[in-house]
Design an enzyme around this catalytic site. Structure first.
Site, PDB file in Angstrom:
ATOM      1  N   ASN A   1       0.918  -1.321  -0.058  1.00 41.02           N
ATOM      2  CA  ASN A   1       0.002   0.010   0.129  1.00 41.02           C
ATOM      3  C   ASN A   1       0.881   1.168   0.010  1.00 41.02           C
ATOM      4  OD1 ASN A   1       1.010  -0.066   2.652  1.00 41.02           O
ATOM      5  ND2 ASN A   1      -0.817  -0.239   3.775  1.00 41.02           N
TER       6      ASN A   1
ATOM      7  N   HIS B   1       3.202   1.981   2.113  1.00 43.15           N
ATOM      8  CA  HIS B   1       3.758   2.455   3.509  1.00 43.15           C
ATOM      9  C   HIS B   1       5.334   2.245   3.605  1.00 43.15           C
ATOM     10  CE1 HIS B   1       3.240  -1.909   5.238  1.00 43.15           C
ATOM     11  NE2 HIS B   1       4.459  -1.606   4.987  1.00 43.15           N
TER      12      HIS B   1
ATOM     13  N   GLU C   1       1.430   4.516   7.369  1.00 43.98           N
ATOM     14  CA  GLU C   1       0.329   3.850   6.734  1.00 43.98           C
ATOM     15  C   GLU C   1      -0.308   4.817   5.881  1.00 43.98           C
ATOM     16  OE1 GLU C   1       0.010   0.567   6.222  1.00 43.98           O
ATOM     17  OE2 GLU C   1       1.124  -0.238   7.787  1.00 43.98           O
TER      18      GLU C   1
HETATM   19  P1  PGA Z   1       8.236  -7.032   3.244  1.00 44.78           P
HETATM   20  O1  PGA Z   1       7.658  -5.509   3.772  1.00 44.78           O
HETATM   21  O2  PGA Z   1       9.842  -6.748   2.790  1.00 44.78           O
HETATM   22  O3  PGA Z   1       8.173  -8.179   4.062  1.00 44.78           O
HETATM   23  O4  PGA Z   1       7.298  -7.073   1.857  1.00 44.78           O
HETATM   24  C1  PGA Z   1       8.199  -4.373   3.395  1.00 44.78           C
HETATM   25  C2  PGA Z   1       7.401  -3.316   4.320  1.00 44.78           C
HETATM   26  O5  PGA Z   1       6.026  -3.760   4.619  1.00 44.78           O
HETATM   27  O6  PGA Z   1       7.850  -2.331   4.555  1.00 44.78           O
END
Ligand code: PGA
Length: 237
Positions: free
Chosen positions: A136, A138, A143
């Site tokens: 998304n 973030h 977020e």
């Molecule tokens: P991920 O998470 O490396 O496990 O995809 C990254 C994040 O959510 O910042």
């Protein structure tokens, strides 16, 4: 903003590790900003291999992590402190006192957040920040939202994040999942001298497309990286 698309995860991870290693070589007492998540694991294992081969010295390196869950002890196997110890810190010669992860168990979390920013400042600021990105958009636990605190702060996790974490990490147990986290703010992150962002897989494509549009929106917090003049995106499918 520079963007490089790699053939695969291994190549992206090697390139990220090479950037970090070159930065440590150029400034042995560098201050790093570091992420957790599945994406940086390949980079961390490359850095550990370089260290074990005698090519990389962390003895003067300092690091500040992006975020931490509120309420999890450091030795909890889902805490981000635990992640950093097992992925990197336990395997290289970084001094424990030079590794900063926001405290999720401080009595006064807001105060701990403010002190975290102060500590970064005292250390001369972050030279190189490595970031991941959420599907998304973030960054850390910043977020998508209409507004958000600029600096390190405590944040309520969204229902979606709590559900996702319950499924992925806490054996489906919603009650075990922290409801809050402490995260560096976008302004804290944007004060780093250089930023690299790693994005792996199709699930990140929409967030990367949002960045590509060159429009600033807190609906995709990562678009704020356009406010910085030294950002490199490392992307693979
Ligand atoms: P991920 O998470 O490396 O496990 O995809 C990254 C994040 O959510 O910042």
């Amino acid at each position: 903003m520079k963007k490089t698309i790699f053939k695969n995860y291994e190549e992206m991870s090697t390139a990220a590790a090479n950037i970090v290693a070159a930065a440590i070589g150029a400034k042995p007492n560098i201050v790093l900003g570091l992420p957790t998540g599945s994406t940086p694991c390949g980079m961390y294992s490359n850095l550990v291999a370089m260290h074990k081969a005698g090519k990389l010295d962390f003895s003067q390196v300092k690091s500040f992590n992006l975020d931490e869950y509120v309420g999890l002890q450091e030795n909890h196997n889902q805490s981000y402190r635990f992640f950093m110890q097992t992925q990197l810190f336990n395997h290289v010669n970084i001094l424990p006192q030079n590794t900063y992860v926001p405290s999720g168990t401080a009595k006064n979390l807001e105060e701990a957040a403010a002190l975290f920013d102060k500590k970064i400042e005292e250390e001369g600021g972050i030279d190189l920040f490595v970031l991941g990105i959420g599907a998304n958009g973030h960054i850390g636990f910043n977020e998508p939202a209409a507004s958000m605190p600029a600096y390190t702060h405590v944040v309520d996790l969204t229902k979606q994040t709590i559900e996702d974490n319950a499924r992925a990490f806490f054996g489906g147990n919603m009650k075990a999942v922290p409801k809050k986290a402490i995260t560096q703010g976008l302004a804290t992150i944007l004060q780093a001298k250089k930023i690299i962002l790693l994005a792996s897989g199709k699930s990140k494509a929409a967030a990367i497309e949002s960045i590509d549009k060159k429009i600033l929106t807190l609906n995709c917090p990562a678009t704020m990286l356009h406010l910085h003049n030294n950002v490199e995106l490392l992307v693979c499918n």
